[in-house]
Design a protein around this motif. Structure first.
Motif, short mmCIF file in Angstrom:
data_model
loop_
_atom_site.label_atom_id
_atom_site.label_comp_id
_atom_site.label_asym_id
_atom_site.label_seq_id
_atom_site.Cartn_x
_atom_site.Cartn_y
_atom_site.Cartn_z
N ARG A 71 0.82 -1.21 0.00
CA ARG A 71 0.00 0.00 0.00
C ARG A 71 0.86 1.27 0.00
O ARG A 71 0.61 2.18 -0.81
CB ARG A 71 -0.98 -0.05 1.18
N SER A 93 0.73 7.46 3.83
CA SER A 93 1.13 6.06 3.61
C SER A 93 1.31 5.34 4.93
O SER A 93 0.93 4.16 5.08
CB SER A 93 2.45 6.02 2.83
N GLU A 97 -0.97 2.09 5.97
CA GLU A 97 -0.32 0.82 6.30
C GLU A 97 -0.63 0.41 7.73
O GLU A 97 -0.81 -0.78 8.02
CB GLU A 97 1.20 0.93 6.09
N HIS A 100 -3.98 -1.14 7.71
CA HIS A 100 -3.85 -2.51 7.21
C HIS A 100 -3.34 -3.44 8.30
O HIS A 100 -3.89 -4.53 8.52
CB HIS A 100 -2.90 -2.52 6.01
N LEU A 196 -8.42 -0.42 0.73
CA LEU A 196 -7.14 0.14 1.19
C LEU A 196 -6.16 0.35 0.04
O LEU A 196 -5.39 1.31 0.03
CB LEU A 196 -6.52 -0.79 2.24
N ILE A 197 -6.19 -0.55 -0.94
CA ILE A 197 -5.32 -0.38 -2.10
C ILE A 197 -5.77 0.84 -2.90
O ILE A 197 -4.95 1.65 -3.35
CB ILE A 197 -5.30 -1.66 -2.95
N SER A 200 -4.82 4.02 -1.06
CA SER A 200 -3.39 4.28 -1.15
C SER A 200 -3.04 4.92 -2.48
O SER A 200 -2.29 5.91 -2.54
CB SER A 200 -2.61 2.97 -0.98
#
Length: 351
Positions: A71, A93, A97, A100, A196-197, A200
């Motif tokens: 990510r 970022s 992360e 995640h 989440l991807i 990001s």
């Protein structure tokens, strides 16, 4: 603050780096992305520290176990469409992360997974309550980090977290009567993994000052690439290569977690497929009552070689192609080329 991680270790974490940055133009991005990842890793190490010894040990546990940092890499890559790895991109970022990471603590409790990233799961060490609370702590810290970036960042975090939770909720409850289980599952994957991807990829644009018209295509790209990524994880879950998975083959299935190979198996009406599904269902029920999970070893191997698993691979490739199609509004150049290679790579992590 934790010292920066050496560049070679970052590249090793990516695993996919050689494929994503394979082209001449894309390789020019590698140094910028790796330098940004060093900063994100250092930021994570700093933000995860806690004065409380239990919170510090549990909160840093999965971070220190490794991970590909997919990510942050995407955020740093799309940031090259603007001013690059700004301080704001690095902070966003870090927060994404951390979100995640928090989700992994919860997932392992809900799935009763014994291992994560090649080490015992957090709940296997500290128990379910500490693992859940550690995930909650990481979510709260991610929100604090995003709050430093303003209202837009808070909305991005809140919207992403809502999708993440709804995806987990829907997976837990299951499809409504009459709903197509495969279509339902694909929506769960888009929310649980794609959200989440997508966030990001979007964050890289927002916090680098890149043109706003790139946000929508990158959200669509992230959703679709995330589904492809998770479909491949469903296949990898069946792998008998512990070095690849860090888990016992079929960990998800043994815990009663539905995966795409199982769903596609359930669509088959031939006697062999029907019998295999019945044996898996019976094994899962017996494991839930306390029997040894190894009772499913042979059936996991049979599913690994079944056409339903091959069909899952084909489905991952289709979602990968759809992700690449979403990139058409982006300018031709090294970023688009690298994103294309990323979508291809997440749908084929075997080569």
């Amino acid at each position: 603050m934790t010292p920066p991680v050496p560049r070679s270790r970052i590249a090793g974490k990516l695993g996919l780096a050689d494929r994503i940055f394979a082209g001449t133009r894309a390789r020019a991005l590698l140094a910028a992305v790796e330098a940004g990842l060093e900063r994100v890793d250092a930021s994570l190490g700093h933000e995860l520290r806690s004065a409380d010894p239990i919170a510090d040990a549990a909160g840093r546990y999965l971070y220190e176990a490794g991970g590909k940092r997919v990510r942050p890499m995407l955020a740093l890559l799309t940031a090259q469409l603007g001013s690059g790895a700004t301080d704001e991109v690095v902070l966003a970022s870090t927060a994404l992360e951390m979100t995640h990471l928090g989700s992994l603590y919860h997932d392992d409790v809900m799935d009763a997974a014994d291992r994560r990233r090649g080490v015992p799961s957090a709940h296997a060490i500290w128990g379910n309550n500490v693992a859940i609370l550690t995930g909650d702590l990481l979510f709260s810290r991610a929100s604090v980090i995003m709050s430093r970036l303003g209202d837009g960042a808070i909305r991005l975090q809140a919207d992403t977290f809502e999708r993440l939770v709804l995806g987990q909720l829907h997976e837990t409850v299951g499809p409504a009567e009459g709903a197509d289980p495969v279509e339902f599952y694909l929506k769960v994957l888009a929310d649980k993994t794609g959200s989440l991807i997508a966030a990001s990829a979007q964050a890289g644009v927002i916090f680098s000052g890149a043109p706003g018209e790139y946000e929508k295509p990158l959200v669509a790209f992230g959703d679709r690439a995330g589904v492809a990524f998770q479909l491949l994880d469903d296949v990898i879950d069946l792998s008998d290569d512990a070095d690849e998975t860090g888990k016992v083959p079929g960990t998800d299935l043994r815990a009663g977690v539905v995966t795409m190979p199982y769903l596609l198996l359930a669509r088959r009406t031939d006697a062999e497929s029907v019998a295999l599904r019945a044996r898996i269902d019976d094994g899962v029920a017996r494991i839930a009552k306390g029997e040894d999970p190894s009772i499913l070893d042979d059936d996991i191997a049979a599913l690994r070689d079944h056409e339903a698993t091959a069909a899952t691979l084909a489905l991952a490739e289709q979602w990968s192609r759809d992700a690449i199609d979403a990139l058409s509004p982006l300018p031709d150049g090294p970023v688009r080329e690298a994103l294309t290679r990323f979508a291809q790579a997440v749908a084929d992590r075997s080569s």
